[in-house]
Scaffold this active site. Sequence first.
Site, PDB file in Angstrom:
ATOM      1  N   GLY A   7      48.931  26.457  41.816  1.00  0.00           N
ATOM      2  CA  GLY A   7      47.702  27.245  41.612  1.00  0.00           C
ATOM      3  C   GLY A   7      47.255  27.094  40.173  1.00  0.00           C
ATOM      4  O   GLY A   7      48.081  27.189  39.252  1.00  0.00           O
ATOM      5  N   ALA A 126      44.125  37.385  31.437  1.00  0.00           N
ATOM      6  CA  ALA A 126      43.695  35.996  31.246  1.00  0.00           C
ATOM      7  C   ALA A 126      42.396  35.758  31.989  1.00  0.00           C
ATOM      8  O   ALA A 126      42.143  36.371  33.024  1.00  0.00           O
ATOM      9  CB  ALA A 126      44.763  35.041  31.770  1.00  0.00           C
ATOM     10  N   LYS A 180      53.736  48.266  39.829  1.00  0.00           N
ATOM     11  CA  LYS A 180      52.513  47.471  39.655  1.00  0.00           C
ATOM     12  C   LYS A 180      51.501  47.841  40.743  1.00  0.00           C
ATOM     13  O   LYS A 180      50.307  47.956  40.489  1.00  0.00           O
ATOM     14  CB  LYS A 180      52.878  45.976  39.716  1.00  0.00           C
ATOM     15  CG  LYS A 180      51.727  45.022  39.460  1.00  0.00           C
ATOM     16  CD  LYS A 180      51.363  44.926  37.993  1.00  0.00           C
ATOM     17  CE  LYS A 180      50.040  44.264  37.689  1.00  0.00           C
ATOM     18  NZ  LYS A 180      49.946  42.859  37.835  1.00  0.00           N
ATOM     19  N   ASN A 188      42.273  49.294  39.865  1.00  0.00           N
ATOM     20  CA  ASN A 188      41.411  48.163  40.258  1.00  0.00           C
ATOM     21  C   ASN A 188      40.192  48.570  41.087  1.00  0.00           C
ATOM     22  O   ASN A 188      39.072  48.199  40.736  1.00  0.00           O
ATOM     23  CB  ASN A 188      42.236  47.088  40.959  1.00  0.00           C
ATOM     24  CG  ASN A 188      43.229  46.429  40.010  1.00  0.00           C
ATOM     25  OD1 ASN A 188      43.516  46.958  38.953  1.00  0.00           O
ATOM     26  ND2 ASN A 188      43.752  45.287  40.374  1.00  0.00           N
ATOM     27  N   ASN A 198      38.905  49.534  31.907  1.00  0.00           N
ATOM     28  CA  ASN A 198      40.004  50.415  32.316  1.00  0.00           C
ATOM     29  C   ASN A 198      40.000  51.759  31.567  1.00  0.00           C
ATOM     30  O   ASN A 198      40.248  52.803  32.149  1.00  0.00           O
ATOM     31  CB  ASN A 198      41.354  49.726  32.085  1.00  0.00           C
ATOM     32  CG  ASN A 198      41.518  48.488  32.945  1.00  0.00           C
ATOM     33  OD1 ASN A 198      40.708  48.232  33.832  1.00  0.00           O
ATOM     34  ND2 ASN A 198      42.558  47.709  32.680  1.00  0.00           N
ATOM     35  N   GLU A 259      41.910  41.207  45.891  1.00  0.00           N
ATOM     36  CA  GLU A 259      43.240  41.429  46.487  1.00  0.00           C
ATOM     37  C   GLU A 259      43.317  42.809  47.151  1.00  0.00           C
ATOM     38  O   GLU A 259      44.393  43.376  47.267  1.00  0.00           O
ATOM     39  CB  GLU A 259      44.302  41.275  45.409  1.00  0.00           C
ATOM     40  CG  GLU A 259      44.359  39.860  44.868  1.00  0.00           C
ATOM     41  CD  GLU A 259      45.525  39.653  43.937  1.00  0.00           C
ATOM     42  OE1 GLU A 259      46.432  38.892  44.285  1.00  0.00           O
ATOM     43  OE2 GLU A 259      45.522  40.275  42.863  1.00  0.00           O
TER      44      GLU A 259
HETATM   45  O1  PAF Z   1      44.933  43.778  37.930  1.00  0.00           O
HETATM   46  C1  PAF Z   1      44.721  44.128  36.751  1.00  0.00           C
HETATM   47  O2  PAF Z   1      43.622  44.005  36.223  1.00  0.00           O
HETATM   48  C2  PAF Z   1      45.868  44.693  35.917  1.00  0.00           C
HETATM   49  O3  PAF Z   1      47.056  44.461  36.599  1.00  0.00           O
HETATM   50  C3  PAF Z   1      45.728  46.190  35.614  1.00  0.00           C
HETATM   51  C4  PAF Z   1      46.538  46.491  34.376  1.00  0.00           C
HETATM   52  C5  PAF Z   1      46.216  47.065  36.713  1.00  0.00           C
HETATM   53  C6  PAF Z   1      44.316  46.597  35.409  1.00  0.00           C
HETATM   54  O4  PAF Z   1      43.672  45.832  34.425  1.00  0.00           O
END
Ligand code: PAF
Length: 300
Positions: A7, A126, A180, A188, A198, A259
């Site tokens: 990927g 990123a 996570k 998100n 955020n 996702e």
């Molecule tokens: O998916 C994302 O953007 C990150 O994992 C987080 C920290 C949950 C939100 O920016």
Amino acid sequence: MKVGVVGAGSIGLLFAAYLSRRFNVTVYTRTEAQASEINKFGILLKNSGRTISFVTALPFSEWQGMEDLSIITVKQYQLDDIIGRILQMPAEPENLLFLQNGMGHLEKLQSLAVPNLFVGTIEHGALRENSYTVSHNGFGVTNIAVFRGDSNQLFRFISSAPEEFPFVFKERYEDMLLNKLIANAVINPLTAILKVENGDLIENPYYLKVLDSLFTEIAAVLELDNAQSDLERVINICRTTAENRSSMLKDLEANRLTEIDAILGYILAKANKQDRKVPLLESLYYIIKGKENGGREVVK
Ligand code: PAF
């Protein structure tokens, strides 16, 4: 040590660029065009400076899983192709590391005969700027844990990885992925729908109320033992990544799939099994589904 990076989105390019400082890296791309651009220009990594890393790039059709460790960086919803491919290989790879969000992939991994399976969560920010350029705009760590098998190759990898791109070994993959998942499930969808960074979720008192209500539904479904400290952790992530735009917000802005199925969809399925009503979570799930593909429903 030979490392395959499967990927070449933002995470794949980021990993390939840093890991090529210590390992012999081959990156596998979705298209031949991307592979030839990476072979021609290298990977341009932008952080406080700019560096170019030359790695071997090949189209995904050539991936045989022969490297000492293959790192699967594609999104959850692209995993079926990868798993299908592994199942067709004459010999399954020895060591695979999966870096997807959510927890939906764990069941899929069970179908593999791969002896050593590892899973990880990424705390880096990123952004892929073009097919060979990635900007590293949030420095963090990558957590990794053993899902099945032997950790020898994983430790060999962690201890040789570049210091400026650290990997942290976690004892329990369940806690690592759950932490996570909770952060992704709260931050998100809200940032993606409200189109905010955020930090806005905790700075705006009204958004904070919604965050709190969503968290309460999630905590009940996931039967969190330490809900208060989990909530504090989410709030802290909002604080430390205050200026970040979440991956889901970026996906929607770029008209990509998100996702959401692996994140809220996973929790919603659990809630349905428990016969539990989660009206806010369910509404957010459908709003994101409705917004995917630029709001155009895909008619097949
Ligand atoms: O998916 C994302 O953007 C990150 O994992 C987080 C920290 C949950 C939100 O920016």
